[in-house]
Scaffold this motif. Structure first.
Motif, mmCIF file in Angstrom:
data_model
loop_
_atom_site.group_PDB
_atom_site.id
_atom_site.type_symbol
_atom_site.label_atom_id
_atom_site.label_comp_id
_atom_site.label_asym_id
_atom_site.label_seq_id
_atom_site.Cartn_x
_atom_site.Cartn_y
_atom_site.Cartn_z
ATOM 1 N N LEU A 259 39.682 41.224 44.000
ATOM 2 C CA LEU A 259 40.338 41.237 45.307
ATOM 3 C C LEU A 259 40.160 39.905 46.009
ATOM 4 C CD1 LEU A 259 39.299 44.697 46.829
ATOM 5 C CD2 LEU A 259 41.553 44.070 45.950
ATOM 6 N N MET A 260 41.150 39.547 46.814
ATOM 7 C CA MET A 260 41.027 38.377 47.680
ATOM 8 C C MET A 260 40.101 38.723 48.840
ATOM 9 S SD MET A 260 44.902 36.804 47.672
ATOM 10 C CE MET A 260 44.357 35.310 48.497
ATOM 11 N N GLU A 261 39.823 37.744 49.696
ATOM 12 C CA GLU A 261 38.862 37.944 50.776
ATOM 13 C C GLU A 261 39.291 39.027 51.750
ATOM 14 O OE1 GLU A 261 36.948 34.698 52.807
ATOM 15 O OE2 GLU A 261 37.442 33.322 51.181
ATOM 16 N N ASP A 262 40.605 39.213 51.928
ATOM 17 C CA ASP A 262 41.060 40.251 52.853
ATOM 18 C C ASP A 262 40.909 41.653 52.286
ATOM 19 O OD1 ASP A 262 43.052 40.392 50.954
ATOM 20 O OD2 ASP A 262 44.694 39.867 52.318
ATOM 21 N N CYS A 263 40.532 41.742 50.996
ATOM 22 C CA CYS A 263 40.337 43.022 50.307
ATOM 23 C C CYS A 263 41.583 43.898 50.363
ATOM 24 C CB CYS A 263 39.129 43.769 50.875
ATOM 25 S SG CYS A 263 37.563 42.935 50.540
ATOM 26 N N ARG A 264 42.747 43.281 50.434
ATOM 27 C CA ARG A 264 44.013 44.012 50.458
ATOM 28 C C ARG A 264 44.918 43.660 49.276
ATOM 29 N NH1 ARG A 264 44.034 48.512 53.632
ATOM 30 N NH2 ARG A 264 43.213 48.078 55.705
ATOM 31 N N LEU B 246 47.836 44.152 42.565
ATOM 32 C CA LEU B 246 47.386 45.335 43.309
ATOM 33 C C LEU B 246 47.467 45.046 44.796
ATOM 34 C CD1 LEU B 246 45.791 48.086 43.579
ATOM 35 C CD2 LEU B 246 43.712 46.686 43.515
ATOM 36 N N GLN B 247 48.046 45.986 45.536
ATOM 37 C CA GLN B 247 48.051 45.912 46.987
ATOM 38 C C GLN B 247 47.463 47.202 47.551
ATOM 39 O OE1 GLN B 247 52.214 44.773 47.931
ATOM 40 N NE2 GLN B 247 51.284 43.033 48.974
ATOM 41 N N GLY C 18 45.054 41.874 45.202
ATOM 42 C CA GLY C 18 44.267 41.448 44.048
ATOM 43 C C GLY C 18 44.944 41.792 42.752
ATOM 44 N N PHE C 19 44.103 41.983 41.709
ATOM 45 C CA PHE C 19 44.616 42.265 40.366
ATOM 46 C C PHE C 19 43.759 43.329 39.705
ATOM 47 C CE2 PHE C 19 45.265 37.694 41.188
ATOM 48 C CZ PHE C 19 46.636 37.600 41.048
ATOM 49 N N ILE C 20 44.361 44.053 38.773
ATOM 50 C CA ILE C 20 43.617 44.836 37.801
ATOM 51 C C ILE C 20 44.215 44.540 36.432
ATOM 52 C CG2 ILE C 20 43.164 46.698 39.446
ATOM 53 C CD1 ILE C 20 45.099 48.429 37.679
ATOM 54 N N SER C 21 43.529 44.955 35.389
ATOM 55 C CA SER C 21 44.042 44.840 34.035
ATOM 56 C C SER C 21 44.068 46.222 33.408
ATOM 57 C CB SER C 21 43.164 43.905 33.196
ATOM 58 O OG SER C 21 43.071 42.634 33.801
ATOM 59 N N SER C 22 45.051 46.452 32.547
ATOM 60 C CA SER C 22 45.194 47.784 31.959
ATOM 61 C C SER C 22 46.067 47.708 30.718
ATOM 62 C CB SER C 22 45.836 48.735 32.973
ATOM 63 O OG SER C 22 46.024 50.019 32.421
ATOM 64 N N ASN C 23 45.834 48.642 29.799
ATOM 65 C CA ASN C 23 46.710 48.756 28.625
ATOM 66 C C ASN C 23 47.575 50.006 28.748
ATOM 67 O OD1 ASN C 23 44.690 50.650 28.226
ATOM 68 N ND2 ASN C 23 44.663 50.395 25.998
ATOM 69 N N ALA D 180 46.433 28.808 42.352
ATOM 70 C CA ALA D 180 46.752 29.216 40.990
ATOM 71 C C ALA D 180 46.082 30.554 40.666
ATOM 72 C CB ALA D 180 46.293 28.151 39.999
ATOM 73 N N VAL D 181 46.571 31.166 39.592
ATOM 74 C CA VAL D 181 45.955 32.370 39.042
ATOM 75 C C VAL D 181 45.411 32.014 37.667
ATOM 76 C CG1 VAL D 181 46.300 34.734 38.247
ATOM 77 C CG2 VAL D 181 47.496 33.916 40.285
ATOM 78 N N VAL D 182 44.134 32.300 37.439
ATOM 79 C CA VAL D 182 43.489 32.022 36.151
ATOM 80 C C VAL D 182 43.175 33.350 35.486
ATOM 81 C CG1 VAL D 182 41.530 30.921 35.003
ATOM 82 C CG2 VAL D 182 42.515 29.898 37.077
ATOM 83 N N PHE D 183 43.437 33.446 34.188
ATOM 84 C CA PHE D 183 43.217 34.700 33.476
ATOM 85 C C PHE D 183 42.861 34.426 32.024
ATOM 86 C CE2 PHE D 183 47.648 33.562 33.148
ATOM 87 C CZ PHE D 183 48.017 33.871 31.853
#
Length: 826
Positions: free
Chosen positions: A482-487, A507-508, A489-494, A258-261
């Motif tokens: 980032l996930m463990e592979d560091c490849r 994010l990739q 993940g997510f960012i947040s922005s307005n 899941a993704v929690v935010f």
């Protein structure tokens, strides 16, 4: 500031009365209260501290307006005067009381005055309780009535800043600047607003002018670094997630599948009260998963027992997902801070069969400061977070704390000024590769909050890099994960619409990122200055080539020293060094000048001194006198020539060689060759040296075989002079090398003076020379001296007869000589 800023960066500024005595929606806080009735919603999540938390005030009670990041509770020079903030601008608040109208009916002028007094009273009331969204319409009425009122411009500007209205800030702070009434901090905010509009050149003068701390200088440097911000743009791909809502969504992390935010998409079930800071709902935690078709499901509340009445989030999980750390607003009566507000705190919970349990605050938190935005290391023993506790650099700072083997947390450690500034640093994230990411509005960047990457050594940052576009934008960017592979993940922005409109982006990272300075290596011809295309470069072992312009672009990483070698056919190779310290600029050019190889080589012909025929089998040893190093060893072929390439020498170099030539049966010779290189190609030693060898046989004159200089005596004397001694020493050396050799030393004169005198003088000189040689250790039986006077002239320069000799001085000098004739070889 954005919602993510304030929610995450500021404390919940709720008074105990508002939390426990009021349930009415959007109820105004009376002027006598020390904290806003509504929970200060964070502004846009540019730097959400715990997404649902309000900003942390820097001062007590009302808390000055926070900085543009959503983190700090009170601005350093807020325009709102308070009795406890001596740094606040001294802007007088107009008297909110209005006299009753004396005339009936009221005139339009009196009605307007009454309306303005009411607007002033309500605007100030909401402002002092940090209900900025509710204060704005009242201040806007006042500004419409008088666009030059400094107090209105200052307070409305702060309301716009803290609710992330960039255009509004430009109007208000710009008005104060035009009137010459802006405080330094307001000029800084004006510059930051210009940055967020993408007008860096206009912003720079206002940023450079600010001198209270390093923020202005840091932000002003962004203009020079703009090119570097796009250097790695091709390495990232960003796309908004499908579960973004019209409200604020940010700080996404993975929990199993899941993704929690954090989100303000729904008001809580327990209280129907909005945040006066932004007018929005409180933060809560939500989760979504992929369905069987791969689509994101509709988000639902995450672990209901974790969500409270007020702000909750952001959140992070241990590697095994059995422990959770998250941010929450204090809300109980016993949790009120000394300044009368409720701060953010960090909590820890563990997972059991019924969900999360044992929810408790981390031991180093306290009620008087904000603690938010946790991120736990892979091993679970180090936690990073943001706080405005005492001893920081200003605003919110990034801290870490370590847990010992018994499970006890140690005291927080500030990460220092490599990371922290007088602005706000928020939302730390520690990756699986032990790289720290965080957001800041006090460093160079593209505008608003930017995300930065920090390398760590022994747990402390060594170098910080702006992650550049597209991770960062002119708006607020934060919530990096980032996930463990560091490849992935997510960012947040307005960035989509600015203001209070935070969204989550996937994010990739498609390639390795190199941080440092952009360097153009330019290879040129040293003489002509022309660029050299296709020159080979070896940089710390890696090979590359210059393009058609003689250029090669690369990135010099911090903390690395580079060795560069440039090579090209027909040129000498050049070796040099490079580091980011080579230039203060973010990008610079490194020139490497290559010199044409003149293709130099030594040549010499070795001949027989008597026959002038070339000699085969002559051993030649060449030594550089300057460095005392052997240059070459060579044995001549039947052509009798010597050939040697000089690969390291250039035009203008001076050669000084000791040359030793020898062949069995011939007298060994040692010569000194000096030459200044003036042209490319061949250097012929025969032009300045006699490279002949004399065969050792009876009757040969050693003087000719070893290039002895003439032996001179003072007029009519036979004493051995210093210069004569040097030449005689050469004979001593040969006789030592050939112990079976015997010689006759013959001294000769020219015809001038009478014959008897010449004979006597020459004999005395011969015997004096023999005595010198014997004194040097040569057995006297091996050498005899004899004077011949003028009896053995070598030319027709006799002096006897009626007519004087017609010979020149040069012709006479041929006859003045000393010969060393070999008489015996055993």
């Amino acid at each position: 500031m954005k919602l993510h800023h304030l929610l995450i960066v500021f404390a919940l500024f709720l008074s105990s009365q508002s939390l426990f005595g009021q349930t009415e929606t959007n109820t105004a806080v009376p002027e006598s209260t020390t904290a806003p009735v509504t929970e200060q919603a964070t502004v846009a999540p540019a730097t959400p501290i715990e997404t649902s938390v309000s900003a942390v005030p820097e001062t007590t009670s009302v808390s000055a307006s926070p900085e543009t990041s959503s983190v700090t509770a009170t601005p350093e020079t807020s325009t709102m005067p308070t009795s406890t903030d001596t740094n606040a601008a001294t802007v007088a608040i107009p008297d909110s009381s209005a006299k009753a109208a004396e005339a009936t009916p009221e005139s339009p002028k009196k009605r307007n005055a009454k309306m303005e007094a009411n607007a002033l009273k309500k605007g100030n009331m909401y402002y002092t309780t940090q209900s900025y969204a509710e204060a704005i319409p009242y201040f806007e009425k006042l500004l419409k009535a008088d666009s030059t009122d400094k107090t209105t411009l200052a307070r409305l500007g702060e309301c716009y800043r803290l609710t992330n209205n960039t255009d509004g800030q430009l109007i208000c702070y710009g008005g104060l600047i035009r009137m010459g009434s802006a405080e330094p901090i307001q000029e800084l905010y004006y510059g930051q607003a210009l940055m967020e509009k993408g007008e860096m050149e206009k912003a720079r003068p206002y940023l450079e002018k600010y001198a209270a701390d390093t923020r202005g200088q840091n932000l002003a440097s962004s203009a020079a670094k703009l090119k570097s911000y796009s250097r790695n743009a091709d390495a990232y791909t960003l796309s908004p997630v499908s579960y973004n809502s019209p409200q604020n969504d940010f700080c996404a992390v993975r929990f199993h599948d899941a993704v929690v935010f954090a989100s303000t998409r729904s008001k809580t079930a327990w209280i129907n009260q909005s945040q006066g800071w932004t007018g929005g709902a409180y933060l809560g935690l939500y989760s979504t998963e992929k369905d069987e078709t791969g689509k994101d499901t509709k988000p639902i509340a995450f672990m209901g027992d974790l969500n409270s009445k007020y702000n909750d989030g952001p959140i992070c999980f241990s590697k095994d997902f059995n422990t959770v750390y998250f941010t929450r607003n204090n809300s109980r009566k016993n949790e009120v801070a000394k300044d009368g507000t409720y701060k953010l705190k960090l909590l820890e919970a563990v997972m059991d069969e019924n969900g999360f349990s044992m929810v408790q605050p981390l031991p180093f938190t306290n009620n008087d400061f904000n603690f938010a935005h946790p991120s736990i290391s892979q091993d679970g023993f180090v936690i990073y977070f943001a706080s405005d506790m005492e001893g920081g650099k200003g605003g919110m700072d990034i801290y870490m704390a370590r847990k010992d083997s018994s499970g006890l947390w140690g005291a927080p450690v500030n990460l220092g000024d490599k990371v922290n500034t007088a602005g706000n640093e928020l939302f730390p994230f520690i990756s699986a590769k032990n790289v720290l990411y965080f957001s800041s509005n006090g460093m160079d960047g593209l505008g608003g909050l930017d995300i930065y990457e920090a390398t760590l050594k022994d747990g402390m940052p060594t170098k910080v890099y702006n992650m550049g576009e597209p991770v960062n934008s002119k708006n607020d960017d934060f919530g990096f994960w980032l996930m463990e592979d560091c490849r992935y993940g997510f960012i947040s922005s307005n960035r989509k619409a600015g203001g209070m409109d935070d969204d989550i982006y996937e994010l990739q990272i498609t390639r390795d990122i190199k941080r440092g300075k952009e360097v153009k290596i330019l290879v040129k011809d040293k003489t002509t200055g022309e660029p050299i295309a296709n020159a080979k470069l070896v940089i710390n072992g890696d090979s590359a080539k210059t393009d058609d312009k003689g250029e090669y672009l690369t990135t010099a990483e911090e903390e690395i020293d580079y060795k560069i070698t440039a090579l090209k056919d027909d040129y000498f190779k050049v070796e040099d060094s490079l580091s980011t310290k080579s230039s203060l600029d973010e990008s610079f050019t490194k020139e490497m000048l290559l010199e044409k190889d003149p293709k130099l080589f030594l040549r010499g012909i070795i001949t027989d001194a008597k026959t002038q025929e070339v000699l085969e089998g002559v051993n030649i040893n060449v030594t550089d006198i300057a460095t005392n190093t052997e240059v070459d060893k060579y044995t001549t072929t039947k052509e009798g020539d010597y050939f040697k390439f000089l690969f390291s020498n250039r035009i203008g170099d001076k050669l000084t060689y000791l040359i030793r030539i020898e062949k069995p049966g011939y007298l060994q010779r040692t010569l000194i060759f000096t030459h200044t290189i003036e042209k490319p190609g061949e250097i012929n030693m025969n032009e300045t040296l006699n490279l002949s060898l004399g065969k050792i046989e009876i009757g040969m004159d050693l003087a000719k075989m070893i290039d002895m200089k003439p032996i001179y005596f003072d007029l009519a004397k036979s004493d051995i002079r210093k210069d004569a001694a040097i030449e005689l020493d050469k004979i001593v050396q040969v006789m030592n090398e050939y112990p079976n050799m015997s010689i006759e030393l013959g001294s000769h004169t020219d015809c001038r003076s009478d014959a008897s005198s010449n004979l006597k003088l020459s004999d005395e000189r011969a015997k004096a020379s023999v005595a010198y040689i014997v004194k040097k250790g040569i057995d006297k039986s091996r050498i005899v001296g004899k004077g011949y006077g003028e009896s053995k002239l070598l030319n027709n320069c006799a002096c006897e007869g009626k007519d004087p000799s017609p010979c020149t001085e040069e012709e006479h000098s041929v006859n003045r000589r000393t010969e060393f004739i070999i008489t015996k070889l055993k």
